[in-house]
Design a protein around this motif. Structure first.
Motif, mmCIF file in Angstrom:
data_model
loop_
_atom_site.group_PDB
_atom_site.id
_atom_site.type_symbol
_atom_site.label_atom_id
_atom_site.label_comp_id
_atom_site.label_asym_id
_atom_site.label_seq_id
_atom_site.Cartn_x
_atom_site.Cartn_y
_atom_site.Cartn_z
ATOM 1 N N SER A 1 -0.664 9.648 10.473
ATOM 2 C CA SER A 1 0.157 8.585 9.655
ATOM 3 C C SER A 1 1.774 9.201 10.060
ATOM 4 O O SER A 1 2.528 8.557 10.552
ATOM 5 N N MET B 1 -8.373 4.916 5.975
ATOM 6 C CA MET B 1 -6.807 5.115 6.313
ATOM 7 C C MET B 1 -6.544 6.435 7.115
ATOM 8 O O MET B 1 -7.388 7.564 6.824
ATOM 9 N N SER C 1 3.073 -4.215 3.410
ATOM 10 C CA SER C 1 3.653 -2.635 3.415
ATOM 11 C C SER C 1 4.417 -2.950 4.788
ATOM 12 O O SER C 1 5.391 -1.992 4.752
ATOM 13 N N LEU C 2 4.345 -3.591 5.569
ATOM 14 C CA LEU C 2 5.151 -3.599 6.950
ATOM 15 C C LEU C 2 6.558 -4.142 6.464
ATOM 16 O O LEU C 2 7.582 -3.515 6.886
ATOM 17 N N TYR D 1 -1.565 -0.658 10.690
ATOM 18 C CA TYR D 1 -2.028 -1.397 9.355
ATOM 19 C C TYR D 1 -3.004 -2.224 9.789
ATOM 20 O O TYR D 1 -4.005 -2.328 8.941
ATOM 21 N N VAL E 1 3.339 0.840 13.763
ATOM 22 C CA VAL E 1 2.995 0.709 12.420
ATOM 23 C C VAL E 1 2.334 -0.669 12.258
ATOM 24 O O VAL E 1 1.488 -0.714 11.529
ATOM 25 N N SER F 1 -6.401 -0.715 10.363
ATOM 26 C CA SER F 1 -6.743 0.063 8.881
ATOM 27 C C SER F 1 -7.572 -0.922 8.072
ATOM 28 O O SER F 1 -7.674 -2.038 8.372
ATOM 29 N N SER G 1 0.215 4.818 1.742
ATOM 30 C CA SER G 1 0.487 5.213 3.282
ATOM 31 C C SER G 1 1.616 5.155 3.714
ATOM 32 O O SER G 1 2.202 5.441 4.830
ATOM 33 N N GLY H 1 -1.461 -5.158 4.490
ATOM 34 C CA GLY H 1 -0.882 -4.902 5.572
ATOM 35 C C GLY H 1 0.446 -5.423 6.039
ATOM 36 O O GLY H 1 1.704 -4.793 6.380
ATOM 37 N N HIS I 1 0.712 -1.117 0.146
ATOM 38 C CA HIS I 1 0.003 -0.100 -0.152
ATOM 39 C C HIS I 1 0.974 1.171 -0.035
ATOM 40 O O HIS I 1 1.210 1.903 0.926
ATOM 41 N N ALA J 1 -6.580 -1.649 5.271
ATOM 42 C CA ALA J 1 -5.842 -2.080 4.213
ATOM 43 C C ALA J 1 -5.906 -3.600 3.926
ATOM 44 O O ALA J 1 -5.546 -3.849 2.741
#
Length: 246
Positions: A128, A122, A166-167, A153, A149, A156, A71, A163, A68, A158
């Motif tokens: 953020s 989000m 993105s992590l 995620y 974080v 959210s 974000s 998630g 994502h 997402a």
């Protein structure tokens, strides 16, 4: 270091890498907590950053399309702001009070999420960025910037796949930032590089095992597992901080 110490360290890295490959997080706190039983934190924290970077690079090709990206920008900017202060704290201030505060925060938010709390949209840029600053602060201070974080995620819309992806991307970027600031503070030497190389095979094998397990994971089971793991990591961090006063 003795062969026994390096062998136990490799085992700890392997087990933590399985968790990292499955969930996308948890490696640093598990490794830092376990390796601190064998050696001083200043000896291995830079090596842990190097291993985190290797883990993210290993996972990146398989999750690239699920990241994502929108974000990530404010989170990264916030982390850049928070990391220098965190690194300064690592070099000059005892970590236990921050570990205890982080543990309390994570446990409270994890309990709320376990009871069904989720964000309907989000968060905005400012919120953020604030999460990114908190992550950079904790990441620079003692190599554990994930919890803010992770909560961001998984609370959210997402989704689990986005998630996790993105992590992984976030940790790659922040660990590169953290390593750069550690280098500026003269916290990195050839001993750190050597230790990272010794632990690298255990990391790669553990990541592979964990990533294969994620492919067959049920989304609801995965979310519950993440919350349990996060709560457990928070307890470990809090206990480690409290133990420093005994």
């Amino acid at each position: 270091m003795s062969l026994l110490t390096l062998g136990l360290g490799s085992l700890f890295v392997f087990l933590a890498a399985i968790v990292r490959g499955y969930s996308g997080f948890g490696f640093s706190l598990l490794v830092i907590t376990s390796l601190s039983l064998l050696m001083p934190p200043q000896t291995f924290i830079p090596a842990v950053f190097m291993l985190e970077i290797a883990a993210s690079l290993h996972l990146l090709p398989g999750i690239w399309k699920d990241i994502h990206w929108r974000s990530l920008a404010p989170l990264i900017i916030g982390c850049i702001i928070g990391t220098p202060l965190g690194v300064w704290l690592l070099a000059n201030v005892p970590a236990p009070p921050m570990q205890i505060a982080l543990a309390i925060f994570v446990l409270v938010v994890t309990l709320l999420m376990g009871r069904g709390f989720v964000l309907k949209a989000m968060p905005g840029t400012a919120a953020s960025g604030g999460v990114g600053i908190a992550s950079g602060l904790f990441n620079g201070a003692f190599g554990i910037g994930g919890p803010p974080v992770i909560l961001f995620y998984f609370a959210s819309p997402a989704g689990n796949v986005a998630g996790r992806a993105s992590l992984i991307a976030f940790f790659l970027m922040t660990d590169l930032i953290g390593l750069a600031f550690m280098s500026r503070e003269a916290l990195i030497g050839w001993n750190s590089v050597t230790l990272a190389l010794i632990f690298l095979p255990a990391l790669v094998i553990g990541i592979w095992v964990g990533a294969r397990s994620f492919k067959n994971a049920d989304p609801q089971v995965f979310r519950k597992w993440v919350l349990v793991l996060l709560a457990g990591l928070a307890v470990l961090s809090g206990v480690q901080g409290i133990a420093a006063y005994w």
